[in-house]
Structures are given as structure tokens and as C-alpha cells.
Design a protein around this motif. Structure first.
Motif, short mmCIF file in Angstrom:
data_model
loop_
_atom_site.label_atom_id
_atom_site.label_comp_id
_atom_site.label_asym_id
_atom_site.label_seq_id
_atom_site.Cartn_x
_atom_site.Cartn_y
_atom_site.Cartn_z
N ASP A 1 37.78 32.10 33.86
CA ASP A 1 38.92 31.53 33.05
C ASP A 1 40.12 32.50 32.86
N ASP A 2 39.84 33.78 32.47
CA ASP A 2 40.83 34.78 32.26
C ASP A 2 41.61 35.08 33.58
N ALA A 3 40.76 34.95 34.62
CA ALA A 3 41.66 35.37 35.84
C ALA A 3 42.37 34.41 36.36
N ILE A 4 41.83 32.96 36.01
CA ILE A 4 42.83 31.71 36.27
C ILE A 4 44.14 31.61 35.46
N SER A 5 43.79 32.39 34.17
CA SER A 5 45.12 32.22 33.30
C SER A 5 46.00 33.34 33.81
N GLU A 6 45.51 34.28 34.14
CA GLU A 6 46.29 35.30 34.84
C GLU A 6 47.21 34.79 36.24
N VAL A 7 46.55 34.11 37.00
CA VAL A 7 47.17 33.44 38.18
C VAL A 7 48.36 32.89 37.72
N PHE A 8 48.19 31.94 36.87
CA PHE A 8 49.33 31.11 36.53
C PHE A 8 50.47 31.73 35.62
N ARG A 9 49.99 32.90 34.93
CA ARG A 9 51.07 33.65 34.21
C ARG A 9 51.88 34.40 35.19
N LEU A 10 51.07 34.96 36.24
CA LEU A 10 52.19 35.43 37.58
C LEU A 10 52.77 34.55 38.18
N ASP A 11 52.26 33.27 38.34
CA ASP A 11 53.02 32.04 39.14
C ASP A 11 54.24 31.84 38.26
N ALA A 12 54.18 31.71 37.09
CA ALA A 12 55.24 31.37 36.00
C ALA A 12 56.40 32.61 36.23
N GLN A 13 56.21 33.65 36.35
CA GLN A 13 57.10 34.92 36.47
C GLN A 13 57.41 34.83 37.76
N GLY A 14 57.47 34.15 38.53
CA GLY A 14 57.89 34.05 40.02
C GLY A 14 57.18 35.03 41.21
N PHE A 15 55.90 35.34 40.82
CA PHE A 15 55.07 36.07 41.53
C PHE A 15 54.43 35.15 42.57
N ASN A 16 54.21 35.54 43.83
CA ASN A 16 53.25 34.89 44.60
C ASN A 16 51.86 35.21 44.34
N ALA A 17 51.16 34.31 43.62
CA ALA A 17 49.81 34.54 43.05
C ALA A 17 48.69 34.27 44.06
N TYR A 18 47.62 35.40 43.92
CA TYR A 18 46.64 35.36 44.86
C TYR A 18 45.29 35.47 44.13
N HIS A 19 44.15 35.15 44.75
CA HIS A 19 42.86 35.36 44.02
C HIS A 19 42.07 36.21 45.23
N ALA A 20 41.10 36.98 44.90
CA ALA A 20 40.22 37.59 45.75
C ALA A 20 39.08 36.61 46.11
N GLN A 21 38.62 36.78 47.56
CA GLN A 21 37.33 36.09 47.87
C GLN A 21 36.10 36.45 47.51
N ALA A 22 36.10 37.42 46.95
CA ALA A 22 34.82 38.21 46.69
C ALA A 22 34.84 38.38 44.90
N THR A 23 33.38 38.68 44.33
CA THR A 23 33.46 38.94 43.21
C THR A 23 33.03 40.54 43.51
N PHE A 24 33.19 41.42 42.47
CA PHE A 24 32.93 42.56 42.50
C PHE A 24 32.09 43.27 41.58
N GLU A 25 31.48 44.21 42.06
CA GLU A 25 30.61 45.07 41.32
C GLU A 25 31.01 45.56 40.02
N THR A 26 32.36 46.39 39.93
CA THR A 26 33.07 47.03 38.91
C THR A 26 34.35 46.41 38.66
N ASP A 27 34.98 46.58 37.67
CA ASP A 27 36.29 46.48 37.47
C ASP A 27 37.29 47.61 37.82
#
Length: 935
Positions: free
Chosen positions: A40-66
Motif C-alpha cells: 500500500d505504501d509503495a502504491i501511494s508513492e507511485v501515484f505521488r510521483l505521477d502527480a508530480q510529473g514523474f514517470n512512475a515505475y515499480h520493480a518486478q521483484a521484491t527484495f531481501e532488504t530495503d
């Protein structure tokens, strides 16, 4: 599809989610990247970036660490993907999205890929094959690299770098593409495609074998492969020893000896091997404990999450330039195979369930052979390095049960084969075949054992033979079913099919060459209770004939207690009256009724051979209508004789081995009278008639309805083989009682029917059948009325006695029959002596009334009623008709004909100038005179 729904569909559920925003010129863009521990936090970040005129992407993997979005940090992926760029320009993959979709369709069709989920990225296309579940990044990487090669080989244009990049980012549906100073919405095109299993996608990419030890992958295999895989276990200690000696895996050696500086991905690769070995609990810590951040709990947690051992390609990806120099490179798929060994079956593994829900214990195989824990035959051997290795001899369980001594084929062995679908199968192999490669292959193939190289199996079988010869006594192969015993006690046990029944137990009876093919006919099916229900259907007075036919099956076993070898019941009458049904029910005592009963398609010799094998089982023949009269006569004599005719063996210049004489009851059916048919072959079939009780089925006989008949037939075809062994065992436990029952019944029948010495066969046949009813009732198998059945057969005996009066024929009748049959071969003429009285004394020519057409057999002077009979033709005719020639002549000599032998000229008075010859001269005063004397 909303963004959250889409990301839940294409992303794993375990690990950190990564988002990325990109804005500004290509040579100096602004990049924002963050990792989140929930979607949910990741999705919120995607659309925050989109609203600011950024081309928004998501990674295809999940990761071991942050900490970062690197491939080394990738944890799980849930899809494979292509990134296709469309538009004008030499660097674009396709000019338009439509052309890209056409090429994609052809690509999928060419390699049998299912329909993907497609995202319109604004200008290009993102293609997803979403998996049914998340997979570890290291496993994903192996297949992704293969996928990349397939894409390249097929010429599918796309960004091939992204195809095997586990850290790749792609645009999120619902966001906007701000390239080229325009705005285009990223959307899912059409319907979302169904997910595909990781195993299926992997197989499409090159049929890469699933990692050994992966239980989920094993479940997709056929039972045979599952069993073979289950037999293997791996020992990490063996891998370490080989690696330390330079014969193993250099990657494993590095992981084990450089633990303190080992990077996490490579350590995890080593952990994947140790975690799937027999000594896992020690091995996973053995290669981990020297790392400064070692934690036993974390090691356990990591090991538990690894689904299967990593393959060599993965090790090479994580630590390049080591594997290509390994002696095993491209020879094995994973380092785990270096520790592979076959798990030997223990006592618990050797108790297996058969198809019939019973259990059997598989014996220990002779050294150096052993059984795998999940089945199969293996041999212990040594490789070139002196290491122990196991060779698979045969994938199913197959072993020698016992040695057999067969009077005809010599020493043999009985083998037992366990097949996954067919159950347990037993067969006999002659020892001569065990030592001959071609013969052994042939015998094995005939019995369902398919091997390309039979030598190993031959040596295995020979080892069994040698072991058994030193520890056991050979069993005598039973060439016949029925009673087994000696002269003093002929009823010590009873053999039927694969069983030998004793008073207190039931053992396996090894089949011989002559019985092996018949044994499956006697494997029981269904239940005894259901069979009893079918038998009870006929427990009504109007079905007494059907009851009697059925009970012949019980009576046949009691013939062993009589002085006779057999007798025949023949049931004749129109079809549809239940005659055949009675035979089938009698056969169901022992086995499959449709195969135990023989019919008109079987040859006469094959029927007699079956009688020899059955020995004491009822000999049941359906539809004898088309059997030739001569064969019927032979059959009538053969059944009471107890033996078929002697024949030469096909295997050499010697007589065929014959078993002991049978002692049984035969029952047959036909639309016509057997005795009348024999009468077409011979004039006086009285001898046959005294060996046959022929029962005519009345036209108005009560019978089951069509529906009842259908149900009855279905029932007996699925419920058989239970009652017979129970009946035989009851007799074994009560032999003296059964003898008394038989003697009592026989006395009563003989007295009631007034049977004479020449009707002795009838006496035994009827007494055994009725006594069989009494004994079967005491054994709890039937509940028929003995008195009703007894009265039935007494009535039939009275008819048979009356019919036999027709066979009392005199010598003059025999002579008359002979003259009638040879009507056109008799010279009919007046007496030349009477004619000479009116002549000059010389032979006087007389015009005959009739001259022979074929051969001259007799001269008849009708005016003086004198017959001159040539002996040879008359003797041949009597022999053909099975009439006693000598007794007939004696009767003609002493009777009115006053026959005497003289020299006569049969052609006297005619143009036939024949010399005098011996002839019987008979006075025939009882014949009419005139030209019609012989008519």
C-alpha cells in the motif's frame, strides 16, 4: 484493472517493494527510488510521483532488504516479462503497437506459450506471463536466462536486457507517460490472462529438469519417475569429501572453506545443496558457522525457504569463471548429484500394498542387489575412482518367489512382478530361458517386463536361483488343478488357479507351463455375499433344472470318490431357456465364467486339453450343436476314459507329457440331441448313451425375465471365484463325512431308479451331483431343496432308461439296414437254377432286374429269397457303424437266415464273368418276393 489489483497480481507477497520516479532530460534526469515493507505504501508513492510529473515505475521483484534495488538483493519474482519499444526510429523494436502484437502472437504460437497479460506503456508494450506463485529470484534467474536465449533464437524484438534482469522496473498501470512532451495513460490491454505455473513456463523454455528435492516439482511427475526420484537421497559429507579431493564441486569447496568472507547469495546457493541432503541438520550449519554474522536460527530460516537445490548454471552466474574449469561442467545439472546415493528399503518399506488392498512383504534381494526404498532393483558397484555407486537394474519390483520342478520343462522359477497400475503378477520362467539372452528377453517381454539390456536382469535372476538352491527345496509345479494326493490319500489338498488349498491354510501354487496361461481366469472378483444373492435368485421349484445344472459344479469334485473318471450331462432344447446361464453359474464357483466355460469356437483338441488341466473341476461346454457326430462320439467316450489321446511333443521326438487321469463331471448344451447326432455317425450309439444323461429342456420352462437375465449375467461376470475354494476346504476337513453322504445318496438313487450294472456311469454322475448339493448346503453356500432336485433327476433317469430301449436291435434289422443303405449296389436277379430247367443245361443268360452302380456287395435272388453277401463290404460297414461283426454273424447263423459261407459266382447268369468267391449265403423267407423284394 486498478493499480493495486494489478500489482498484487504481478508481484510477490514477501519482501520489500521498490518504486522509482524519473523526470527531466535524459542526460541529467531526476531519479527518486524508495523501498517499502508493504504494498500500500509503495502504491501511494507511485501515484505521488505521477502527480508530480514523474514517470512512475515499480520493480518486478521484491527484495531481501530495503538498502538497494540490485539483482543480488532480489528475493522473489512472480512473472516473466518483455519490454517492447514502438515508434519511429532505427532503435525502436516495431513501428507500431499493432505490428508488435502480431509478432508477439507468432512468437507465442511458435513456442506454445500461453496468452500473456499486456500493458500499453504509452508508446510501447510491457508483456507479462504472471506465475501462479512467487519463486526465489535465484530460481527465476535460471529460467529467465533460458527465456532470453529463446527470445533471441526466435527473433522476437524487445529490450533483451530487461528479460533476465530481476531488478527491472516497468511502468505502473494508471500512471502517465510524460515522454515527448505529451501525456499518455498507462493501461492494461484487454483481459488479464490466466497465470501459468513456474514449472510449466520452465519446461516451455527448454524442459529444464526441476531441482532435485523439490517436492512440488516431484508431484508433477508420473508415478514411475516419482518412485525413482524418491529412491535417491544425497549426503553432503560425500560432496565435501569429493570436493576436498579435487573430484567434487569447487564452488562448494570455496563456500565451505571461505565462510568468513562468503557473500550472501553464494552462501545461500551452498545452503540450497546442504538443505536437501540426508545430513541436512549438520550440513547447513557446517558451511555457515564460521561467518562473523552466523546465526543458527537465521540459517534454519533461510534453509527452510529454499525450495530446491540450485543448479550449476546458477552457481556460475553468482561466481563466474570457476565452473567452466570443473571436470563436471556440463556433465551434471547440480552439485547435489555428487552426493547422490540410493536409499535401500528397510523392513517397513518392504511391506507394500497390492491392488487388492492386501499387503505383501518383498523379500531381501541377494547380494549385491537391493531394493530401493520406493521400489526397483539396484546393484552396488564401484566407479573408476573407487567410489560406491548404485546401478538401476529394473525400475519395478521383480523377484523370484520359489523354485519349481516342472515334469515337462524341468527346473523353473516363479517370479512376482509388481506393476503400478496392474497390481501383482506372477509367472513362471524355465531355467533354460534364464541362461539364454534371447529366450530371457522374450519371456520377460511376454510377461510385461520391458528392459533394453537384459544382461543385468539375467544376472540378478541367476543370483536368486543360486541363493534359493542353497536354502530351499524346489516345489512341484502343478500341471493340473483339482485334488492333490497319493494312492492312499488322494485328497490331501486342492489346487485351483494360483492357490493350493489345505484343510488349515491356503498357499500359493506355482503355475506350470500348462497352467500358467489359465491362472488369471481363476483370480476372484467381487464378493461372496453378492454371489450368494445371485444363487438365491434360482431358489424356487420352477427353476429346478437351472439349479441342477449349477450344482454339477459341486458334484464334479466328488467324482474323485468314485470308481469312474467321468460322465456327461447334456442339456438340449431351444435357445433362451437358461441352459448357458446354468453353466456360467457353475463356472463362477472357481473363476471367470465367460472364460472357464468353453464354446463352439474352441477346437476339439483344445477342449480335451482343458479337461486334462481342470482334472476335477466341472468341464463345461456351451453350444455343442455344430460339433461333428464323430467328434461327439469320441467326446462321449473320452470323458469317462479320464485321458485325452496321446500326442507327440512339439519340442522334440518324444511323447507329450500327460497328467493324471481326470475325474470330473462334464455338462454341455446344444439345440439338438447329442445322442441323435451320434446316431448319424453310427447305427447303435448305445455305449455313448450309457455315458450321457441327456435332459431335454421343455419349451414351457420357467425362466428369468429379460431384465432379470441381464442383471444376472452382469452379476456373475463381476462376482466369482469365492465359493469354490470354501467348498473344497470343507471337503478336506470332512472327507469321511462326504464319503458317507455320497454312498448314502448313491444307494437311494440306484434303488429308486432301478439302475443296472451297465448304467453305472449314470449312477456315479447323479449321486455326485445330489451329494454335492447336500455338502454345499452344509458348507453354507446354497439353500436348495435336496428332495426336489433328487426327484428331478430320478424323472430324467426314467426317461433315459426308456430311450435306451430303442437301441436293442436284432441281427435281421442290422441286415435290413445294410441292404437299404446299399440298395444301388446289389445285383437283383431271378434264380439261374430255375431258369436252367427250361434250357439246354448250359448257363442261361437272365436279364437282371437291377445291377450295381458302384460296387457289387451282394446278389439277391428274389424268386427263391436267397441272399449272397460279400463278407468284406459288410464287415467294413459294421465297423464303421461300430456294430460287432462277429456277434452279428453268429446271430445270422443261428437265426432264420441260417447263414453259411460258400464259394459262389455272384455274376452267374449275367454278362459279368466273375470267378467264384467266398460269400455268406442267407435264406431270407421273411422278405417279400417279386421285383420289390429289396425295396
Amino acid at each position: 484493472m486498478q493499480a493495486k489489483e494489478f500489482l498484487e497480481f504481478v508481484l510477490g507477497s514477501d519482501g520489500f517493494y521498490c518504486t522509482m520516479g524519473l523526470k527531466g532530460p535524459k542526460d541529467n534526469p531526476t531519479l527518486i527510488q524508495r523501498l517499502f515493507d508493504n504494498l500500500d505504501d509503495a502504491i501511494s508513492e507511485v501515484f505521488r510521483l505521477d502527480a508530480q510529473g514523474f514517470n512512475a515505475y515499480h520493480a518486478q521483484a521484491t527484495f531481501e532488504t530495503d538498502k538497494n534495488r540490485k539483482q543480488e538483493n532480489a528475493k522473489y519474482l512472480k512473472s516473466f516479462y518483455l519490454d517492447i519499444d514502438c515508434g519511429d526510429g532505427p532503435k525502436k523494436d516495431f513501428p507500431t503497437q499493432t505490428e508488435a502484437l502480431v509478432a508477439l502472437k507468432s512468437f507465442c504460437k511458435a513456442i506454445a506459450l500461453p496468452k500473456p497479460t499486456i500493458v500499453n506503456s504509452g508508446y510501447g508494450l510491457h508483456i507479462y506471463w504472471v506465475l501462479t506463485e512467487q519463486v526465489p529470484a535465484i530460481e527465476w534467474m535460471t529460467v529467465a536466462q533460458q527465456f532470453k536465449q529463446v527470445v533471441n533464437k526466435q527473433g522476437m524484438k524487445c529490450d533483451q536486457t530487461s528479460t533476465s534482469d530481476s531488478a527491472r522496473v516497468l511502468r505502473t498501470p494508471g500512471t502517465r507517460n510524460y515522454k515527448n512532451n505529451t501525456t499518455r495513460v498507462v493501461t492494461v490491454v484487454g483481459e488479464v490472462a490466466a497465470p501459468i505455473r513456474f514449472e510449466d513456463f520452465r519446461n516451455i523454455m527448454g524442459a529444464v529438469s526441476p531441482p532435485e528435492g523439490n517436492a512440488k516439482a516431484k508431484a508433477e511427475y508420473d508415478p514411475l519417475t516419482q518412485n525413482l526420484i524418491s529412491n535417491y537421497q544425497h549426503r553432503f559429507k560425500t560432496i565435501l569429501i569429493k570436493s576436498g579431493e579435487g573430484r567434487g564441486c569447487p564452488q562448494i569447496l570455496k563456500i565451505a572453506t571461505e565462510q568468513a568472507t562468503m557473500p550472501e547469495p553464494l552462501w545461500r546457493a551452498g545452503l540450497s545443496i546442504a538443505a536437501h541432503c540426508l545430513d541436512r541438520d549438520i550440513a547447513i550449519h557446517k558451511i555457515s558457522q564460521k561467518h562473523p554474522q552466523y546465526s543458527a536460527d537465521e540459517t534454519e530460516e533461510k534453509a527452510n525457504k529454499i525450495q530446491g537445490p540450485y543448479i550449476c548454471e546458477t552457481f556460475n552466474t553468482l561466481n563466474p569463471d570457476v565452473c567452466p574449469d570443473c571436470q563436471h561442467w556440463k556433465q551434471i545439472k547440480s552439485p547435489i548429484v555428487l552426493g547422490r546415493e540410493v536409499k535401500e528399503a528397510d523392513e517397513e518399506d518392504s511391506v507394500v500394498q497390492t491392488k487388492s488392498a492386501t499387503s505383501t512383504t518383498i523379500p531381501k534381494y541377494p547380494f549385491p542387489y537391493f531394493r530401493g526404498a520406493s521400489g526397483g532393483i539396484y546393484r552396488r558397484d564401484k566407479d573408476k575412482d573407487g567410489d560406491s555407486k548404485e546401478v538401476l537394474v529394473y525400475h519395478n519390483d521383480l523377484y523370484v518367489v520359489r523354485r519349481i520342478r516342472d515334469p515337462e520343462s524341468g527346473e523353473s522359477v516363479m517370479m512376482r512382478l509388481h506393476l503400478p497400475r496392474d497390481g501383482v503378477r506372477e509367472f513362471t520362467v524355465a531355467l533354460t530361458a534364464v541362461t539364454s539372452r534371447d529366450e530371457f528377453r522374450k519371456v520377460m517381454s511376454l510377461n510385461g517386463v520391458a528392459v533394453i539390456n537384459p544382461e543385468h536382469l539375467m544376472h540378478y535372476t541367476t543370483s536368486w536361483v543360486n541363493q534359493l538352491q542353497s536354502t530351499t527345496v524346489a516345489y512341484e509345479a502343478r500341471r493340473q488343478f483339482g485334488w492333490v494326493g497319493d494312492k492312499d490319500n488322494p485328497m490331501q489338498s486342492f489346487v485351483v488357479g494360483s492357490l493350493e488349498i489345505f484343510p488349515d491354510r491356503v498357499d500359493i501354487s506355482p503355475p506350470s507351463v500348462s497352467t500358467a496361461g489359465l491362472v488369471p481366469l481363476f483370480d476372484p472378483q467381487g464378493s461372496l455375499d453378492k454371489w450368494k444373492e445371485l444363487v438365491e435368485v434360482w431358489n424356487k421349484p420352477e427353476y429346478v433344472l437351472h439349479q441342477f445344472i449349477f450344482c454339477i459344479g459341486f458334484g464334479s469334485l466328488l467324482m474323485e470318490l468314485t470308481a469312474h473318471n467321468g460322465g456327461t450331462f447334456h442339456f438340449t432344447g431351444e435357445a433362451g431357456k437358461g441352459k448357458s446361464t446354468g453353466l456360467y453359474l457353475a463356472a463362477s464357483l472357481w473363476g471367470d465364467p465367460m472364460r472357464v466355460v468353453l464354446d463352439d469356437k474352441d477346437t476339439f483338441n483344445s477342449k480335451m486339453n482343458r479337461a486334462e488341466v481342470y482334472k476335477n473341476l466341472a468341464f463345461l461346454l456351451d453350444e455343442m450343436t455344430n460339433t461333428s457326430p464323430s467328434d461327439l462320439s469320441t467326446y462321449a467316450y473320452a470323458v469317462p476314459s479320464g485321458m485325452q489321446k496321446n500326442r507327440m511333443s512339439s519340442s522334440g521326438n518324444k511323447e507329450r507329457y500327460r497328467g493324471k487321469p481326470w475325474k470330473l463331471l462334464a455338462a454341455s448344451t446344444g439345440n439338438t440331441s447329442m445322442i441323435q447326432r451320434i446316431g448319424l455317425f453310427k447305427a447303435l450309439p448305445k455305449a455313448e448313451a450309457l455315458r450321457i444323461i441327456e435332459i431335454r429342456v421343455p419349451d414351457n420352462l420357467a425362466n428369468l425375465t429379460k431384465e432379470e437375465q441381464d442383471n444376472f449375467y452382469a452379476g456373475i461376470q463381476n462376482n466369482f471365484g469365492h465359493a469354490g475354494p470354501i467348498y473344497a476346504q470343507y471337503i478336506l476337513n470332512n472327507v469321511e463325512e462326504c464319503k458317507k453322504v455320497l454312498a448314502h445318496v448313491r444307494k437311494k438313487i440306484d434303488e429308486a431308479a432301478n439302475l443296472q450294472a451297465d448304467e453305472r456311469f449314470w449312477s456315479s454322475m447323479c449321486a455326485c451331483t445330489i451329494a454335492g448339493v447336500v455338502i454345499a448346503k452344509r458348507a453354507g453356500l446354497i439353500n436348495y431343496d435336496v428332495k426336489v432336485l433328487t426327484q428331478f433327476i430320478l424323472n430324467e433317469l426314467a426317461k433315459s432308461k426308456e430311450n435306451n430301449l430303442d437301441f436293442k436291435i436284432g441281427a435281421e434289422q442290422i441286415l435290413s439296414d445294410y441292404m437299404a443303405e446299399n440298395y444301388n449296389n446289389i445285383l437283383r436277379i431271378k434264380s439261374t437254377d430255375d431258369a436252367r430247367k427250361q434250357s439246354t443245361g448250359l448257363d442261361h443268360l437272365i436279364l437282371p432286374d437291377a445291377t450295381p452302380r458302384m460296387q457289387l456287395v451282394a446278389r439277391y435272388e428274389y424268386d427263391i429269397k436267397k441272399l449272397y453277401l460279400l463278407p468284406k463290404p459288410f464287415k467294413l460297414w459294421c465297423t464303421k457303424q461300430q456294430i460287432d461283426y462277429s456277434n452279428t454273424l453268429d446271430a445270422l447263423k443261428s437265426g432264420r437266415t441260417m447263414a453259411k459261407k460258400e464259394k459262389v459266382r455272384l455274376g452267374k447268369g449275367t454278362h459279368m464273368n466273375m470267378p467264384a468267391a467266398d460269400a455268406w449265403v442267407l435264406n431270407c423267407p421273411f422278405m417279400d418276393g417279386g421285383n420289390d423284394a429289396i425295396v
